[in-house]
Design a protein around this motif. Sequence first.
Motif, PDB file in Angstrom:
ATOM      1  N   TYR A   1      51.591  46.477  46.960  1.00  0.00           N
ATOM      2  CA  TYR A   1      51.634  45.040  47.225  1.00  0.00           C
ATOM      3  C   TYR A   1      50.341  44.366  46.784  1.00  0.00           C
ATOM      4  CZ  TYR A   1      55.978  44.172  49.792  1.00  0.00           C
ATOM      5  OH  TYR A   1      57.295  43.981  50.129  1.00  0.00           O
ATOM      6  N   ARG A   2      49.219  45.003  47.055  1.00  0.00           N
ATOM      7  CA  ARG A   2      47.932  44.382  46.739  1.00  0.00           C
ATOM      8  C   ARG A   2      47.748  44.173  45.238  1.00  0.00           C
ATOM      9  NH1 ARG A   2      44.002  43.774  50.467  1.00  0.00           N
ATOM     10  NH2 ARG A   2      44.489  44.456  52.579  1.00  0.00           N
ATOM     11  N   ILE A   3      48.315  45.067  44.440  1.00  0.00           N
ATOM     12  CA  ILE A   3      48.238  44.866  42.988  1.00  0.00           C
ATOM     13  C   ILE A   3      49.017  43.616  42.592  1.00  0.00           C
ATOM     14  CG2 ILE A   3      48.930  45.827  40.759  1.00  0.00           C
ATOM     15  CD1 ILE A   3      48.392  48.606  41.920  1.00  0.00           C
ATOM     16  N   LEU A   4      50.226  43.459  43.111  1.00  0.00           N
ATOM     17  CA  LEU A   4      51.040  42.293  42.776  1.00  0.00           C
ATOM     18  C   LEU A   4      50.489  41.013  43.391  1.00  0.00           C
ATOM     19  CD1 LEU A   4      54.667  43.723  43.154  1.00  0.00           C
ATOM     20  CD2 LEU A   4      53.336  43.414  41.066  1.00  0.00           C
ATOM     21  N   GLU A   5      49.786  41.127  44.509  1.00  0.00           N
ATOM     22  CA  GLU A   5      49.193  39.943  45.135  1.00  0.00           C
ATOM     23  C   GLU A   5      47.910  39.513  44.440  1.00  0.00           C
ATOM     24  OE1 GLU A   5      49.239  39.871  49.597  1.00  0.00           O
ATOM     25  OE2 GLU A   5      50.082  41.881  49.312  1.00  0.00           O
ATOM     26  N   GLY A   6      47.322  40.408  43.644  1.00  0.00           N
ATOM     27  CA  GLY A   6      46.114  40.051  42.917  1.00  0.00           C
ATOM     28  C   GLY A   6      44.834  40.470  43.592  1.00  0.00           C
ATOM     29  N   TYR A   7      44.916  41.367  44.578  1.00  0.00           N
ATOM     30  CA  TYR A   7      43.722  41.784  45.301  1.00  0.00           C
ATOM     31  C   TYR A   7      43.159  43.110  44.826  1.00  0.00           C
ATOM     32  CZ  TYR A   7      45.472  38.301  48.633  1.00  0.00           C
ATOM     33  OH  TYR A   7      45.933  37.154  49.214  1.00  0.00           O
ATOM     34  N   LEU A   8      43.962  43.936  44.172  1.00  0.00           N
ATOM     35  CA  LEU A   8      43.557  45.280  43.794  1.00  0.00           C
ATOM     36  C   LEU A   8      43.678  45.454  42.280  1.00  0.00           C
ATOM     37  CD1 LEU A   8      42.704  48.098  44.859  1.00  0.00           C
ATOM     38  CD2 LEU A   8      45.134  48.684  44.984  1.00  0.00           C
ATOM     39  N   LEU A   9      42.633  46.038  41.678  1.00  0.00           N
ATOM     40  CA  LEU A   9      42.578  46.358  40.241  1.00  0.00           C
ATOM     41  C   LEU A   9      42.563  45.115  39.363  1.00  0.00           C
ATOM     42  CD1 LEU A   9      45.081  49.377  40.049  1.00  0.00           C
ATOM     43  CD2 LEU A   9      42.608  49.419  40.423  1.00  0.00           C
ATOM     44  N   TRP A  10      42.242  43.984  39.922  1.00  0.00           N
ATOM     45  CA  TRP A  10      42.147  42.747  39.139  1.00  0.00           C
ATOM     46  C   TRP A  10      40.683  42.483  38.792  1.00  0.00           C
ATOM     47  CZ3 TRP A  10      45.633  38.320  38.295  1.00  0.00           C
ATOM     48  CH2 TRP A  10      46.973  38.676  38.449  1.00  0.00           C
ATOM     49  N   PRO A  11      40.349  42.331  37.500  1.00  0.00           N
ATOM     50  CA  PRO A  11      38.972  41.949  37.146  1.00  0.00           C
ATOM     51  C   PRO A  11      38.599  40.598  37.761  1.00  0.00           C
ATOM     52  CG  PRO A  11      40.220  42.662  35.211  1.00  0.00           C
ATOM     53  CD  PRO A  11      41.207  42.520  36.323  1.00  0.00           C
ATOM     54  N   SER A  12      37.316  40.390  37.975  1.00  0.00           N
ATOM     55  CA  SER A  12      36.853  39.164  38.633  1.00  0.00           C
ATOM     56  C   SER A  12      37.277  37.914  37.869  1.00  0.00           C
ATOM     57  CB  SER A  12      35.327  39.194  38.775  1.00  0.00           C
ATOM     58  OG  SER A  12      34.924  40.278  39.581  1.00  0.00           O
ATOM     59  N   ARG A  13      37.183  37.969  36.544  1.00  0.00           N
ATOM     60  CA  ARG A  13      37.552  36.788  35.752  1.00  0.00           C
ATOM     61  C   ARG A  13      39.039  36.507  35.853  1.00  0.00           C
ATOM     62  NH1 ARG A  13      34.050  37.083  30.083  1.00  0.00           N
ATOM     63  NH2 ARG A  13      31.970  36.997  31.070  1.00  0.00           N
ATOM     64  N   ALA A  14      39.853  37.545  35.839  1.00  0.00           N
ATOM     65  CA  ALA A  14      41.293  37.345  35.973  1.00  0.00           C
ATOM     66  C   ALA A  14      41.632  36.798  37.357  1.00  0.00           C
ATOM     67  CB  ALA A  14      42.032  38.657  35.721  1.00  0.00           C
ATOM     68  N   TYR A  15      40.951  37.302  38.374  1.00  0.00           N
ATOM     69  CA  TYR A  15      41.177  36.813  39.737  1.00  0.00           C
ATOM     70  C   TYR A  15      40.818  35.331  39.843  1.00  0.00           C
ATOM     71  CZ  TYR A  15      40.837  36.515  44.828  1.00  0.00           C
ATOM     72  OH  TYR A  15      40.999  36.152  46.142  1.00  0.00           O
ATOM     73  N   GLU A  16      39.664  34.963  39.330  1.00  0.00           N
ATOM     74  CA  GLU A  16      39.215  33.567  39.407  1.00  0.00           C
ATOM     75  C   GLU A  16      40.125  32.653  38.585  1.00  0.00           C
ATOM     76  OE1 GLU A  16      35.234  33.759  38.076  1.00  0.00           O
ATOM     77  OE2 GLU A  16      34.485  34.791  39.878  1.00  0.00           O
ATOM     78  N   TYR A  17      40.543  33.123  37.411  1.00  0.00           N
ATOM     79  CA  TYR A  17      41.451  32.311  36.591  1.00  0.00           C
ATOM     80  C   TYR A  17      42.775  32.095  37.305  1.00  0.00           C
ATOM     81  CZ  TYR A  17      44.862  31.180  32.983  1.00  0.00           C
ATOM     82  OH  TYR A  17      45.886  30.594  32.284  1.00  0.00           O
ATOM     83  N   GLY A  18      43.315  33.158  37.905  1.00  0.00           N
ATOM     84  CA  GLY A  18      44.573  33.023  38.622  1.00  0.00           C
ATOM     85  C   GLY A  18      44.469  32.048  39.782  1.00  0.00           C
ATOM     86  N   CYS A  19      43.365  32.094  40.516  1.00  0.00           N
ATOM     87  CA  CYS A  19      43.173  31.162  41.634  1.00  0.00           C
ATOM     88  C   CYS A  19      43.079  29.722  41.144  1.00  0.00           C
ATOM     89  CB  CYS A  19      41.923  31.540  42.423  1.00  0.00           C
ATOM     90  SG  CYS A  19      42.075  33.084  43.361  1.00  0.00           S
ATOM     91  N   ARG A  20      42.343  29.502  40.052  1.00  0.00           N
ATOM     92  CA  ARG A  20      42.235  28.145  39.503  1.00  0.00           C
ATOM     93  C   ARG A  20      43.582  27.647  39.001  1.00  0.00           C
ATOM     94  NH1 ARG A  20      37.584  30.299  36.984  1.00  0.00           N
ATOM     95  NH2 ARG A  20      38.740  30.394  35.013  1.00  0.00           N
TER      96      ARG A  20
END
Length: 347
Positions: A78-97
Amino acid sequence: MGDIAKGALGGAWSLLVGWVLPTALNLAVIATALMPSLRDVPPFETAARLAEGRGTLAFLTASLMLGLVLNALQNPLYRILEGYLLWPSRAYEYGCRRHQAIRRRLSDRLLLMRLERRAAEGSLPPVDRADLALLRHSRHLARYRRVDQRSTVTRRALLQERLARYPVDEGHLAPTRLGNAIRRFEIYAYDRYLLDSQLLWNELTATAPEQARRQVDTARTSVDFFVCLLYGHVAVLLAAAATLVSASAEALVVATTAAVLCIFIPVWYRCAVSATDEWAAAVRALVNVGRHPLAASLGLGVPKELAAERTMWSLVSRMPRIPYHERAAALDHYRLPPQDHAGDGTA
């Protein structure tokens, strides 16, 4: 008949429907579409020989074992699909924006439709007229204005449904649609009552009414089903790639199977996001009807005033999260006399 089966199986129903059944479906795809080509591939050659003569038993055993493994790994999956696990910082920040912009756009579209409807019905206050003029000239809404002006009540409800799949606070946004859809009900109790339901989940479910707990389990099963199906399709795609090393690979069958799976993976993801609506409603009901039994089991009385109740739950939520501090004695104001809850076995 379905309710009878659920009652007989108890907690195993969620495991069977949520994880074993989709695993069996993916294994069926491998067995029918890929196994003829995988028989000559070393990692699968042994498995094919073991299954000969005991096909049904091997299929059921593999489905059950893999389903149990996936169920045990559900949190990281679940955490992978939610964006919390194995997501690079830039990808995480881009997804949030990105989802922050989507959430604001949905909110502005609904506000514009609401203000235009009120303007057509009568006069608007000066503040609302200024907001209406600003929204009408907004660039990021220009492409939607013509469609929204012709929108029906049903279309507006669908937009509201999409907006409701986001947390109420932008500070809790996740980088994926599924992450936001789940995060919205994870923070529901804290937003309304300052009750940290994530931290006190075991206590909450232990004291909530049985029907409320069953609704949460049943609603989550639907999401588990699509999540497991999605991961299974990814595994089948990898197996399809493995057939390329086989000289006897049936290229047309393998390519068709891979193409169909690529189409269905985003479909199952969207289905999982949509299925969280029922999960969110069940968790909301669990919090609303379960917080009073939770308070009683802790020897506390829920105040009549909402502000005082929020203060009480804020103090309760701090107890398991941080070391004890003398300020926690403020909970004494909400504790019931011993005779009021001695029958519950609490101290």
